[in-house]
Design a protein around this motif. Sequence first.
Motif, PDB file in Angstrom:
ATOM      1  N   ALA A 180      48.814  42.350  41.776  1.00  0.00           N
ATOM      2  CA  ALA A 180      48.303  41.068  42.271  1.00  0.00           C
ATOM      3  C   ALA A 180      47.148  40.577  41.407  1.00  0.00           C
ATOM      4  CB  ALA A 180      47.872  41.196  43.728  1.00  0.00           C
ATOM      5  N   ALA A 181      46.261  41.480  41.009  1.00  0.00           N
ATOM      6  CA  ALA A 181      45.125  41.091  40.167  1.00  0.00           C
ATOM      7  C   ALA A 181      45.607  40.580  38.815  1.00  0.00           C
ATOM      8  CB  ALA A 181      44.177  42.277  39.986  1.00  0.00           C
ATOM      9  N   LEU A 182      46.582  41.260  38.222  1.00  0.00           N
ATOM     10  CA  LEU A 182      47.113  40.819  36.936  1.00  0.00           C
ATOM     11  C   LEU A 182      47.742  39.437  37.061  1.00  0.00           C
ATOM     12  CD1 LEU A 182      47.869  41.078  33.985  1.00  0.00           C
ATOM     13  CD2 LEU A 182      49.797  42.538  34.670  1.00  0.00           C
ATOM     14  N   ARG A 183      48.537  39.225  38.082  1.00  0.00           N
ATOM     15  CA  ARG A 183      49.163  37.913  38.276  1.00  0.00           C
ATOM     16  C   ARG A 183      48.102  36.820  38.472  1.00  0.00           C
ATOM     17  NH1 ARG A 183      53.037  41.440  40.162  1.00  0.00           N
ATOM     18  NH2 ARG A 183      55.153  40.957  39.465  1.00  0.00           N
ATOM     19  N   ARG A 184      47.066  37.133  39.254  1.00  0.00           N
ATOM     20  CA  ARG A 184      45.976  36.180  39.476  1.00  0.00           C
ATOM     21  C   ARG A 184      45.261  35.866  38.164  1.00  0.00           C
ATOM     22  NH1 ARG A 184      44.486  38.714  43.758  1.00  0.00           N
ATOM     23  NH2 ARG A 184      42.889  39.984  42.758  1.00  0.00           N
ATOM     24  N   ASP A 185      45.037  36.888  37.353  1.00  0.00           N
ATOM     25  CA  ASP A 185      44.358  36.669  36.075  1.00  0.00           C
ATOM     26  C   ASP A 185      45.206  35.842  35.117  1.00  0.00           C
ATOM     27  OD1 ASP A 185      42.063  37.976  36.887  1.00  0.00           O
ATOM     28  OD2 ASP A 185      42.514  39.841  35.832  1.00  0.00           O
ATOM     29  N   LEU A 186      46.516  36.047  35.119  1.00  0.00           N
ATOM     30  CA  LEU A 186      47.399  35.239  34.273  1.00  0.00           C
ATOM     31  C   LEU A 186      47.362  33.776  34.698  1.00  0.00           C
ATOM     32  CD1 LEU A 186      50.458  37.665  34.007  1.00  0.00           C
ATOM     33  CD2 LEU A 186      48.720  37.225  32.262  1.00  0.00           C
ATOM     34  N   VAL A 187      47.402  33.534  35.994  1.00  0.00           N
ATOM     35  CA  VAL A 187      47.316  32.159  36.509  1.00  0.00           C
ATOM     36  C   VAL A 187      45.962  31.566  36.149  1.00  0.00           C
ATOM     37  CG1 VAL A 187      47.195  30.771  38.620  1.00  0.00           C
ATOM     38  CG2 VAL A 187      49.017  32.470  38.338  1.00  0.00           C
ATOM     39  N   PRO A 203      42.107  46.892  43.582  1.00  0.00           N
ATOM     40  CA  PRO A 203      42.888  47.735  44.484  1.00  0.00           C
ATOM     41  C   PRO A 203      44.390  47.431  44.447  1.00  0.00           C
ATOM     42  CG  PRO A 203      40.904  46.972  45.574  1.00  0.00           C
ATOM     43  CD  PRO A 203      40.984  46.249  44.263  1.00  0.00           C
ATOM     44  N   ASP A 204      44.766  46.189  44.128  1.00  0.00           N
ATOM     45  CA  ASP A 204      46.176  45.827  43.948  1.00  0.00           C
ATOM     46  C   ASP A 204      46.321  45.321  42.511  1.00  0.00           C
ATOM     47  OD1 ASP A 204      48.717  44.685  43.841  1.00  0.00           O
ATOM     48  OD2 ASP A 204      48.582  43.843  45.859  1.00  0.00           O
ATOM     49  N   GLN A 205      46.672  46.230  41.615  1.00  0.00           N
ATOM     50  CA  GLN A 205      46.693  45.914  40.186  1.00  0.00           C
ATOM     51  C   GLN A 205      47.692  44.812  39.845  1.00  0.00           C
ATOM     52  OE1 GLN A 205      47.722  49.116  37.410  1.00  0.00           O
ATOM     53  NE2 GLN A 205      45.798  48.711  36.358  1.00  0.00           N
ATOM     54  N   ASP A 236      46.598  54.529  35.828  1.00  0.00           N
ATOM     55  CA  ASP A 236      45.548  55.541  35.982  1.00  0.00           C
ATOM     56  C   ASP A 236      44.167  54.977  35.667  1.00  0.00           C
ATOM     57  OD1 ASP A 236      44.711  58.122  36.690  1.00  0.00           O
ATOM     58  OD2 ASP A 236      44.726  58.794  34.603  1.00  0.00           O
ATOM     59  N   CYS A 237      43.918  53.730  36.088  1.00  0.00           N
ATOM     60  CA  CYS A 237      42.640  53.061  35.828  1.00  0.00           C
ATOM     61  C   CYS A 237      41.677  53.306  36.986  1.00  0.00           C
ATOM     62  CB  CYS A 237      42.869  51.556  35.664  1.00  0.00           C
ATOM     63  SG  CYS A 237      41.359  50.627  35.277  1.00  0.00           S
ATOM     64  N   ARG A 238      40.476  53.699  36.659  1.00  0.00           N
ATOM     65  CA  ARG A 238      39.466  53.956  37.693  1.00  0.00           C
ATOM     66  C   ARG A 238      39.174  52.690  38.505  1.00  0.00           C
ATOM     67  NH1 ARG A 238      35.119  57.609  39.099  1.00  0.00           N
ATOM     68  NH2 ARG A 238      34.588  56.781  41.138  1.00  0.00           N
ATOM     69  N   MET A 239      39.237  51.529  37.876  1.00  0.00           N
ATOM     70  CA  MET A 239      38.968  50.275  38.579  1.00  0.00           C
ATOM     71  C   MET A 239      40.074  49.926  39.575  1.00  0.00           C
ATOM     72  SD  MET A 239      35.985  49.038  37.714  1.00  0.00           S
ATOM     73  CE  MET A 239      35.530  50.735  38.023  1.00  0.00           C
ATOM     74  N   ALA A 240      41.250  50.540  39.400  1.00  0.00           N
ATOM     75  CA  ALA A 240      42.355  50.298  40.331  1.00  0.00           C
ATOM     76  C   ALA A 240      42.375  51.331  41.451  1.00  0.00           C
ATOM     77  CB  ALA A 240      43.686  50.316  39.588  1.00  0.00           C
ATOM     78  N   LYS A 241      41.427  52.246  41.430  1.00  0.00           N
ATOM     79  CA  LYS A 241      41.378  53.307  42.439  1.00  0.00           C
ATOM     80  C   LYS A 241      40.188  53.146  43.376  1.00  0.00           C
ATOM     81  CE  LYS A 241      43.497  56.690  39.373  1.00  0.00           C
ATOM     82  NZ  LYS A 241      43.311  57.986  38.703  1.00  0.00           N
ATOM     83  N   SER A 242      39.450  52.044  43.251  1.00  0.00           N
ATOM     84  CA  SER A 242      38.233  51.833  44.028  1.00  0.00           C
ATOM     85  C   SER A 242      38.117  50.378  44.435  1.00  0.00           C
ATOM     86  CB  SER A 242      36.998  52.174  43.174  1.00  0.00           C
ATOM     87  OG  SER A 242      37.063  53.449  42.641  1.00  0.00           O
ATOM     88  N   THR A 243      37.229  50.137  45.363  1.00  0.00           N
ATOM     89  CA  THR A 243      36.818  48.773  45.688  1.00  0.00           C
ATOM     90  C   THR A 243      35.397  48.590  45.161  1.00  0.00           C
ATOM     91  OG1 THR A 243      35.837  49.377  47.807  1.00  0.00           O
ATOM     92  CG2 THR A 243      38.202  48.811  47.816  1.00  0.00           C
ATOM     93  N   ASP A 244      34.961  47.354  45.082  1.00  0.00           N
ATOM     94  CA  ASP A 244      33.572  47.118  44.677  1.00  0.00           C
ATOM     95  C   ASP A 244      32.617  47.852  45.617  1.00  0.00           C
ATOM     96  OD1 ASP A 244      34.552  45.397  42.682  1.00  0.00           O
ATOM     97  OD2 ASP A 244      32.908  43.979  43.000  1.00  0.00           O
ATOM     98  N   GLU A 245      32.934  47.839  46.916  1.00  0.00           N
ATOM     99  CA  GLU A 245      32.081  48.515  47.895  1.00  0.00           C
ATOM    100  C   GLU A 245      32.003  50.017  47.604  1.00  0.00           C
ATOM    101  OE1 GLU A 245      34.604  46.353  48.751  1.00  0.00           O
ATOM    102  OE2 GLU A 245      33.197  44.705  49.011  1.00  0.00           O
ATOM    103  N   ASP A 246      33.139  50.628  47.233  1.00  0.00           N
ATOM    104  CA  ASP A 246      33.146  52.053  46.881  1.00  0.00           C
ATOM    105  C   ASP A 246      32.220  52.327  45.699  1.00  0.00           C
ATOM    106  OD1 ASP A 246      35.122  52.548  48.815  1.00  0.00           O
ATOM    107  OD2 ASP A 246      36.756  52.390  47.348  1.00  0.00           O
ATOM    108  N   VAL A 247      32.293  51.488  44.679  1.00  0.00           N
ATOM    109  CA  VAL A 247      31.478  51.689  43.481  1.00  0.00           C
ATOM    110  C   VAL A 247      30.000  51.499  43.808  1.00  0.00           C
ATOM    111  CG1 VAL A 247      31.014  50.900  41.127  1.00  0.00           C
ATOM    112  CG2 VAL A 247      33.374  51.034  41.952  1.00  0.00           C
ATOM    113  N   HIS A 248      29.669  50.475  44.580  1.00  0.00           N
ATOM    114  CA  HIS A 248      28.275  50.257  44.981  1.00  0.00           C
ATOM    115  C   HIS A 248      27.735  51.480  45.734  1.00  0.00           C
ATOM    116  CE1 HIS A 248      28.126  46.158  43.627  1.00  0.00           C
ATOM    117  NE2 HIS A 248      29.058  45.758  44.468  1.00  0.00           N
ATOM    118  N   ARG A 249      28.539  51.983  46.677  1.00  0.00           N
ATOM    119  CA  ARG A 249      28.120  53.131  47.484  1.00  0.00           C
ATOM    120  C   ARG A 249      27.936  54.375  46.604  1.00  0.00           C
ATOM    121  NH1 ARG A 249      31.044  52.134  51.340  1.00  0.00           N
ATOM    122  NH2 ARG A 249      32.973  53.061  50.605  1.00  0.00           N
TER     123      ARG A 249
END
Length: 166
Positions: A128-135, A124-126, A92-105
């Motif tokens: 995948a983002a978590l796995r990328r951050d761990l790597v 947008p893909d929590q 239920d994270c707001r950052m996982a419910k938007s794109t950067d473009e959505d926030v800018h707009r």
Amino acid sequence: MTGAFDDLLAANEKYAKNFSISSLTGRAARTLAVVTCMDSRIDPLGLLGLKAGDAKILRNAGARVTDDVLRTLVLAVYLLNVDRVLVMPHTDCRMAKSTDEDVHRLLLDDFGMDTRSLEFHTVPDQDAALRRDLVRIRTYPYLPERLNVGGAVYDVHSGKLMPVEV
């Protein structure tokens, strides 16, 4: 500093009267750093069974491993007794419910603020983002290979951690 902060200053007066942790050194007693979101529903010490002095807590929108988080982890590992890192985004994270473009707009439309020079690191893909951050932590050249790195998503509705493997 008055007015808007009076409640906080009053609470601090009460806190300071019974202050009992002045002997802590600033080193992570449980050798842990936690990267989590700034969401106010998250109590990182409580949900992990920790107390003041046990861990370094790094918070930002979305629990993202940014350049500043990496800089802070280097200091935590080499100077503050950290040998394991838990990256802990949440449901239920707001950052996982938007794109950067959505926030800018949204910021432009609602507040007239052009924020296109900022990266909000939305997720947008929590998973995948978590796995990328761990790597990103595991392969960062200034962090030791021996560093233990793990990830888990915190469920804000049940209080449970859901481990994620890379």
